[in-house]
Design a protein around this motif. Structure first.
Motif, PDB file in Angstrom:
ATOM      1  N   LEU A 252       0.939  -1.323  -0.043  1.00 42.91           N
ATOM      2  CA  LEU A 252       0.102  -0.023  -0.149  1.00 42.91           C
ATOM      3  C   LEU A 252       0.908   1.000   0.050  1.00 42.91           C
ATOM      4  O   LEU A 252       0.614   2.278  -0.799  1.00 42.91           O
ATOM      5  N   MET A 253       1.827   1.157   0.664  1.00 38.00           N
ATOM      6  CA  MET A 253       2.708   2.399   0.954  1.00 38.00           C
ATOM      7  C   MET A 253       3.449   2.871  -0.552  1.00 38.00           C
ATOM      8  O   MET A 253       3.685   3.847  -0.818  1.00 38.00           O
ATOM      9  N   LYS A 254       4.093   1.754  -1.360  1.00 37.02           N
ATOM     10  CA  LYS A 254       4.247   2.337  -2.691  1.00 37.02           C
ATOM     11  C   LYS A 254       3.450   2.745  -3.495  1.00 37.02           C
ATOM     12  O   LYS A 254       3.746   3.302  -4.645  1.00 37.02           O
ATOM     13  N   LEU A 277       1.280  -9.664  -1.523  1.00 35.46           N
ATOM     14  CA  LEU A 277       0.728  -8.399  -0.718  1.00 35.46           C
ATOM     15  C   LEU A 277       1.800  -8.279   0.429  1.00 35.46           C
ATOM     16  O   LEU A 277       1.615  -9.181   1.630  1.00 35.46           O
ATOM     17  N   GLY A 278       2.625  -7.177   0.291  1.00 31.80           N
ATOM     18  CA  GLY A 278       3.518  -6.960   1.310  1.00 31.80           C
ATOM     19  C   GLY A 278       3.446  -5.596   2.200  1.00 31.80           C
ATOM     20  O   GLY A 278       2.319  -5.101   2.020  1.00 31.80           O
ATOM     21  N   CYS A 279       4.434  -5.320   2.930  1.00 31.80           N
ATOM     22  CA  CYS A 279       4.236  -4.081   3.690  1.00 31.80           C
ATOM     23  C   CYS A 279       5.440  -3.731   4.193  1.00 31.80           C
ATOM     24  O   CYS A 279       6.622  -4.145   3.796  1.00 31.80           O
ATOM     25  N   GLY A 286      -1.884   0.359   9.216  1.00 31.38           N
ATOM     26  CA  GLY A 286      -1.497  -0.031   7.854  1.00 31.38           C
ATOM     27  C   GLY A 286      -1.874  -1.234   7.728  1.00 31.38           C
ATOM     28  O   GLY A 286      -2.304  -1.925   6.320  1.00 31.38           O
ATOM     29  N   ILE A 287      -1.454  -2.445   8.336  1.00 30.64           N
ATOM     30  CA  ILE A 287      -1.058  -3.635   8.394  1.00 30.64           C
ATOM     31  C   ILE A 287      -2.972  -4.076   8.337  1.00 30.64           C
ATOM     32  O   ILE A 287      -3.340  -4.958   7.482  1.00 30.64           O
ATOM     33  N   SER A 288      -3.705  -3.511   9.109  1.00 28.41           N
ATOM     34  CA  SER A 288      -5.203  -3.792   9.225  1.00 28.41           C
ATOM     35  C   SER A 288      -6.138  -3.764   7.818  1.00 28.41           C
ATOM     36  O   SER A 288      -6.472  -4.431   7.275  1.00 28.41           O
ATOM     37  N   ALA A 289      -5.437  -2.367   7.418  1.00 25.77           N
ATOM     38  CA  ALA A 289      -6.103  -1.937   6.057  1.00 25.77           C
ATOM     39  C   ALA A 289      -5.725  -2.770   5.011  1.00 25.77           C
ATOM     40  O   ALA A 289      -6.683  -3.411   4.238  1.00 25.77           O
TER      41      ALA A 289
END
Ligand code: MG
Length: 343
Positions: A252-254, A277-279, A286-289
């Motif tokens: 998501l952050m990228k 799907l990474g983090c 962020g992880i829950s989303a």
């Protein structure tokens, strides 16, 4: 209505060693978006190699007209508006994207899966084993051996030894992430041949970002799927990468958040690419989303909140390897009391 923020620094439980170096801290900024008595929460995580900072984010947030942001009922309009402020800043946009999704699904009395029409199935996450002395890596494998898969960071120096030692004591899936550390096709081919005999399930970003043809040499020589991470940031990257990789790692952050991640999943599926799907190092926000997208992908590596000692919220529980979603509206997180948002 309001948009508030809270800069914070996450601390890792163990040294977080990758081919980029070893880190103990990661800067984040939390945001809250309030409208009509409902509050949505979001998060931007800023590992140093992505060149986004808390100061840059706060100045971006200062340029957002909250009334305009909250006037949009479609997330595509929200992103179009954010792009008029600046075309970069993926983590900042991600924080807004998550907070908007949390807010709007709460306003409709839905959890995020129902808001997005996702049919959630059982999913699991891997646990990351960072680079340290092999003896310490083995200790960690023993600590986390209830996880169905481990993602092991490598640096191109003693990779075969590391994976052999881990395989001696761990029966689950071993995924490896070289973070661009392999230099030549020959190094990749020789290492992958050993990894096949050790049952490695995936090799992530073996070569330098942009050294795309090396991946094809490796793919010709091994049956282990090769997955792009540093080479894959945004939706616009996916089409080209299908010639060089078997899969992509979406974070998501990228990619500016849930909206573009869902488009990337669709694009990757149309090209027959596998999906991880990474983090980043992230809190439970962020992880829950991200966890609501877990059943749409092939591998989840959503352990960022499990690697830190000072989480800011409670939400998804992945501590046993199974992804257990919160039972609440929105992304379902409860913020810890000491978090004091400022406008
Ligand atoms: Mg990676």
């Amino acid at each position: 209505m309001s948009l508030k923020f809270f800069p914070y620094q996450l601390t890792t439980k163990d040294p977080f060693g990758t081919a980029h170096g070893t880190r103990y801290h990661t800067d984040i900024v939390l945001v809250s978006l309030e409208q009509n008595g409902f509050t949505g929460y979001g998060e931007a995580s800023m590992p140093p190699y992505y060149e986004e900072s808390q100061d840059m984010m706060l100045s971006f947030l200062g340029r957002i007209e909250v009334a305009e942001l909250l006037s949009y009922e479609e997330i595509s309009e929200v992103h179009a508006y954010l792009d008029t402020i600046d075309t970069q800043h993926t983590a900042t946009k991600c924080a807004i994207d998550i907070a908007w999704h949390d807010l709007k699904s709460k306003q409709r009395g839905l959890n995020l899966a129902d808001f997005l029409n996702i049919n959630c199935k059982d999913a699991t996450t891997s646990m990351t084993i960072g680079i340290e002395e092999i003896s310490r890596m083995i200790e960690k494998v023993k600590r986390y051996n209830h996880f169905p898969s481990l993602k092991v960071k490598l640096n191109g120096q003693n990779d075969i030894e590391v994976i052999s030692e881990i395989r001696n004591i761990y029966q689950g899936d071993i995924l490896v992430d070289a973070n661009q550390a392999w230099d030549t096709a020959a190094q990749g081919i020789n290492t992958a041949a050993m990894f096949e005999s050790l049952g490695v399930g995936l090799i992530e970003q073996p070569f330098k970002k942009g050294a795309l043809s090396l991946n094809n040499a490796l793919r010709d020589a091994t049956s282990i799927p090769i997955v792009a991470d540093e080479d894959c940031q945004r939706l616009g990257d996916v089409n080209n990468l299908s010639q060089y990789f078997d899969g992509i790692n979406i974070k998501l952050m990228k990619c500016t958040g849930i909206y573009e991640a869902m488009q990337m999943i669709k694009a990757a599926r149309a090209l027959n690419l596998k999906i991880m799907l990474g983090c980043m190092t992230e809190s439970s926000i962020g992880i829950s989303a991200a966890s609501y997208l877990a059943s749409m992908v092939d591998w989840c590596d959503l352990d960022g909140n499990l690697l830190i000692s000072n989480d800011v919220a409670r939400g998804v529980d992945g501590s046993k390897g199974q992804i257990i979603l919160p039972k609440d509206f929105g992304i379902g997180v409860k913020i810890n009391q000491h978090i004091d948002f400022k406008s």
